[in-house]
Design a protein around this motif. Structure first.
Motif, PDB file in Angstrom:
ATOM      1  N   UNK A 109       0.816  -1.217   0.000  1.00  0.00           N
ATOM      2  CA  UNK A 109       0.000   0.000   0.000  1.00  0.00           C
ATOM      3  C   UNK A 109       0.853   1.271   0.000  1.00  0.00           C
ATOM      4  N   UNK A 110       2.164   1.120  -0.161  1.00  0.00           N
ATOM      5  CA  UNK A 110       3.098   2.243  -0.197  1.00  0.00           C
ATOM      6  C   UNK A 110       3.220   2.996   1.115  1.00  0.00           C
ATOM      7  N   UNK A 111       2.804   2.365   2.217  1.00  0.00           N
ATOM      8  CA  UNK A 111       3.016   2.989   3.525  1.00  0.00           C
ATOM      9  C   UNK A 111       4.444   2.733   4.019  1.00  0.00           C
ATOM     10  N   UNK A 112       5.108   1.765   3.414  1.00  0.00           N
ATOM     11  CA  UNK A 112       6.520   1.472   3.673  1.00  0.00           C
ATOM     12  C   UNK A 112       7.262   1.649   2.359  1.00  0.00           C
ATOM     13  N   UNK A 113       8.349   2.423   2.399  1.00  0.00           N
ATOM     14  CA  UNK A 113       9.111   2.685   1.181  1.00  0.00           C
ATOM     15  C   UNK A 113      10.143   1.587   0.905  1.00  0.00           C
ATOM     16  N   UNK A 114      10.801   1.134   1.959  1.00  0.00           N
ATOM     17  CA  UNK A 114      11.875   0.156   1.804  1.00  0.00           C
ATOM     18  C   UNK A 114      11.581  -1.051   2.694  1.00  0.00           C
ATOM     19  N   UNK A 115      11.491  -2.213   2.085  1.00  0.00           N
ATOM     20  CA  UNK A 115      11.261  -3.449   2.829  1.00  0.00           C
ATOM     21  C   UNK A 115      12.530  -4.288   2.772  1.00  0.00           C
ATOM     22  N   UNK A 116      13.077  -4.618   3.944  1.00  0.00           N
ATOM     23  CA  UNK A 116      14.286  -5.430   4.038  1.00  0.00           C
ATOM     24  C   UNK A 116      13.861  -6.852   4.390  1.00  0.00           C
ATOM     25  N   UNK A 117      14.087  -7.791   3.481  1.00  0.00           N
ATOM     26  CA  UNK A 117      13.548  -9.135   3.651  1.00  0.00           C
ATOM     27  C   UNK A 117      14.623 -10.205   3.503  1.00  0.00           C
ATOM     28  N   UNK A 118      14.429 -11.323   4.199  1.00  0.00           N
ATOM     29  CA  UNK A 118      15.295 -12.493   4.023  1.00  0.00           C
ATOM     30  C   UNK A 118      14.733 -13.358   2.898  1.00  0.00           C
ATOM     31  N   UNK A 119      15.496 -14.364   2.501  1.00  0.00           N
ATOM     32  CA  UNK A 119      15.094 -15.192   1.370  1.00  0.00           C
ATOM     33  C   UNK A 119      13.848 -16.020   1.650  1.00  0.00           C
ATOM     34  N   UNK A 140      22.822 -19.568  -2.430  1.00  0.00           N
ATOM     35  CA  UNK A 140      22.349 -20.449  -3.494  1.00  0.00           C
ATOM     36  C   UNK A 140      22.087 -19.625  -4.749  1.00  0.00           C
ATOM     37  N   UNK A 141      22.733 -20.003  -5.851  1.00  0.00           N
ATOM     38  CA  UNK A 141      22.586 -19.245  -7.092  1.00  0.00           C
ATOM     39  C   UNK A 141      21.134 -19.164  -7.588  1.00  0.00           C
ATOM     40  N   UNK A 142      20.336 -20.253  -7.540  1.00  0.00           N
ATOM     41  CA  UNK A 142      18.943 -20.117  -7.990  1.00  0.00           C
ATOM     42  C   UNK A 142      18.143 -19.089  -7.204  1.00  0.00           C
ATOM     43  N   UNK A 143      18.508 -18.865  -5.936  1.00  0.00           N
ATOM     44  CA  UNK A 143      17.790 -17.878  -5.130  1.00  0.00           C
ATOM     45  C   UNK A 143      17.968 -16.486  -5.717  1.00  0.00           C
ATOM     46  N   UNK A 144      19.118 -16.236  -6.345  1.00  0.00           N
ATOM     47  CA  UNK A 144      19.342 -14.937  -7.001  1.00  0.00           C
ATOM     48  C   UNK A 144      18.268 -14.698  -8.055  1.00  0.00           C
ATOM     49  N   UNK A 203      32.935 -13.434  -4.327  1.00  0.00           N
ATOM     50  CA  UNK A 203      33.278 -13.721  -5.716  1.00  0.00           C
ATOM     51  C   UNK A 203      32.919 -15.150  -6.132  1.00  0.00           C
ATOM     52  N   UNK A 204      33.092 -16.102  -5.234  1.00  0.00           N
ATOM     53  CA  UNK A 204      32.731 -17.486  -5.571  1.00  0.00           C
ATOM     54  C   UNK A 204      31.232 -17.605  -5.818  1.00  0.00           C
ATOM     55  N   UNK A 205      30.445 -16.912  -4.999  1.00  0.00           N
ATOM     56  CA  UNK A 205      28.994 -16.911  -5.172  1.00  0.00           C
ATOM     57  C   UNK A 205      28.610 -16.257  -6.494  1.00  0.00           C
ATOM     58  N   UNK A 206      29.272 -15.146  -6.814  1.00  0.00           N
ATOM     59  CA  UNK A 206      28.989 -14.454  -8.078  1.00  0.00           C
ATOM     60  C   UNK A 206      29.317 -15.347  -9.268  1.00  0.00           C
ATOM     61  N   UNK A 207      30.405 -16.076  -9.182  1.00  0.00           N
ATOM     62  CA  UNK A 207      30.777 -17.007 -10.258  1.00  0.00           C
ATOM     63  C   UNK A 207      29.689 -18.060 -10.463  1.00  0.00           C
ATOM     64  N   UNK A 208      29.131 -18.564  -9.362  1.00  0.00           N
ATOM     65  CA  UNK A 208      28.059 -19.563  -9.458  1.00  0.00           C
ATOM     66  C   UNK A 208      26.813 -18.977 -10.101  1.00  0.00           C
ATOM     67  N   UNK A 209      26.503 -17.733  -9.767  1.00  0.00           N
ATOM     68  CA  UNK A 209      25.328 -17.069 -10.345  1.00  0.00           C
ATOM     69  C   UNK A 209      25.536 -16.833 -11.838  1.00  0.00           C
ATOM     70  N   UNK A 210      26.746 -16.402 -12.206  1.00  0.00           N
ATOM     71  CA  UNK A 210      27.047 -16.209 -13.631  1.00  0.00           C
ATOM     72  C   UNK A 210      26.905 -17.518 -14.396  1.00  0.00           C
ATOM     73  N   UNK A 211      27.379 -18.593 -13.811  1.00  0.00           N
ATOM     74  CA  UNK A 211      27.314 -19.897 -14.464  1.00  0.00           C
ATOM     75  C   UNK A 211      25.875 -20.357 -14.634  1.00  0.00           C
ATOM     76  N   UNK A 212      25.063 -20.186 -13.589  1.00  0.00           N
ATOM     77  CA  UNK A 212      23.668 -20.635 -13.641  1.00  0.00           C
ATOM     78  C   UNK A 212      22.860 -19.859 -14.664  1.00  0.00           C
TER      79      UNK A 212
END
Length: 443
Positions: A313-323, A345-349, A374-383
């Motif tokens: 409803x736009x009463x909150x501008x920024x929502x900080x959430x876990x996966x 986990x790369x699929x979570x990205x 960087x290792x996580x980023x490499x996995x995301x790039x690969x996926x």
């Protein structure tokens, strides 16, 4: 097991997919043409085939299985009436949709009720999930719902206590099937299936296809199984612009605040891995003058529901959430998603950034990346098969030094450096804190 591939349909209307006239009249006026996953999945489901459907987040998967379920249930009810079964007690539920989170369960229920509420044939859809008083759900079950949308834990409790019967289930949907596996729900799903008839239609829907899900599909789908891919597996929606910035690990919160102040987006969804960090970041944003809130699994269900409602409803501008919340957050025209840290986990990205650019809209996904990721980023790039180059963020020079070789897409190219001993110890503590076990346990 090999699934036969369907022929590629041309642009079709909902009427051409085989849905009954009553259901077509009940569709919201905004739905002009079916999405690709709906074109591929609906005819197969109506034909009674088991299905593995892979499609990007926000591509219309809920109605891809929901419309055929409503079609089958209304047809069943009408057949009973024609056979003079008015005096026969209402049957137990005919269809079941299992989802991994409460928020997604509510989202699916609301989407299906929007259509079912316009049908001339009364049809009862029941939401069953934790965080809601059991007594309230037992009272609602007296109405004999024909379609259940549930999280595995609550439904299994109800089955074990004989509060509900699944012996009439003809259609089983595992929505976000990859997440059900990833979050450890598969043992509960297997126990629930023991309460159902062996002969039923099984439908798996997912945005990503990890190896475990591929193996499971081969065992679970036995009735003329069909695999449909509305998009390339594990792909990202083309309407999402992805920006990745290399920043110091200790500068991420300041960089986030700077970006929010610079661009003044009306709504921003920020993803973070650790529950405690989500609360801390939300408080920091609040002190910086922004209307912010945190959303994670440890919050009371009433608070979670209200927080999500306030954000929509736009009463909150920024929502900080876990996966844990990634699969249940659906906000129309959400402009921006920011990864304050990359998921383990790369699929979570793929699921995180899929909260923006839904239903054909455009969106922006920003990720703040430090050398330790960087290792996580490499996995995301690969996926995702995307280059995802790193850029530098103005006013935030990178002074941290990489502890290992940086991949081609990194700002500094291929560089191998060693940290001082003290930094090594700090890095070990960071890795331990964000290990897979700690990550899951703190949702």
């Amino acid at each position: 097991m090999t699934f036969p591939e369907p022929s590629s349909p041309e642009s079709l209307t909902f009427a051409e997919l085989g849905l009954n006239a009553a259901l077509l009249r009940a569709l919201p006026t905004r739905l002009k043409y079916p999405t690709r996953v709906q074109q591929l999945a609906i005819p197969a489901i109506l034909a009674g085939r088991d299905l593995l459907a892979l499609a990007q987040t926000g591509s219309g998967k809920t109605l891809a299985f929901g419309l055929p379920l409503l079609h089958a249930i209304t047809q069943h009810i009408e057949q009973q009436r024609l056979q003079g079964a008015k005096s026969v007690p209402a049957p137990n539920a005919l269809a079941l949709v299992l989802v991994p989170t409460r928020e997604l369960a509510l989202q699916v229920t609301e989407a299906l009720q929007t259509v079912a509420g316009q049908l001339s044939t009364p049809l009862n859809i029941q939401l069953l999930c934790g965080g809601v008083p059991l007594e309230d759900q037992l009272a609602e079950l007296t109405a004999k719902p024909q379609l259940l949308v549930a999280t595995p834990g609550r439904l299994l409790d109800l089955c074990k206590q004989s509060h509900i019967s699944l012996d009439s289930i003809k259609h089983l949907v595992l929505d976000e099937a990859d997440r059900l596996l990833e979050m450890g729900f598969w043992p509960d799903v297997q126990k629930l299936m023991a309460f159902m008839p062996k002969l039923k239609q099984s439908l798996l829907f997912s945005a990503t296809l990890p190896e475990a899900l591929d193996t499971l599909a081969g065992k679970l789908l036995v009735n003329q199984p069909l695999r449909v891919e509305a998009h390339r597996v594990n792909s990202v929606v083309g309407e999402i612009e992805e920006r990745l910035y290399l920043v110091n690990k200790g500068s991420k919160a300041q960089a986030l605040i700077a970006l929010l102040k610079q661009y003044q987006w009306p709504q921003v969804l920020v993803f973070i891995s650790a529950r405690d960090d989500a609360d801390a970041v939300a408080k920091r944003l609040d002190k910086a003058g922004m209307k912010a809130a945190a959303l994670h699994g440890e919050k009371d269900q009433t608070v979670r529901s209200q927080t999500l409602a306030d954000f929509k409803a736009n009463r909150i501008e920024v929502l900080v959430a876990t996966d844990l919340m990634a699969r249940g957050i659906h906000v129309d025209a959400l402009p921006v998603v920011i990864n304050l840290d990359l998921p383990m986990s790369a699929p979570v990205y793929v699921h995180r950034i899929g909260r923006t650019a839904r239903a054909g809209a455009k969106g922006l996904a920003i990720s703040l990346v430090c050398h330790g990721e960087m290792a996580t980023l490499t996995a995301i790039r690969s996926l995702t098969a995307r280059e995802l180059p790193l850029a530098l963020l103005a006013d935030f020079p990178v002074t941290d030094k990489p502890s290992e070789k940086v991949s081609d897409g990194a700002v500094d190219g291929k560089v191998e450096r060693k940290r001082p001993p003290r930094d090594k110890q700090a890095n070990r503590r960071s890795i331990n804190k964000h290990s897979a076990k700690a990550f899951i346990g703190k949702r």
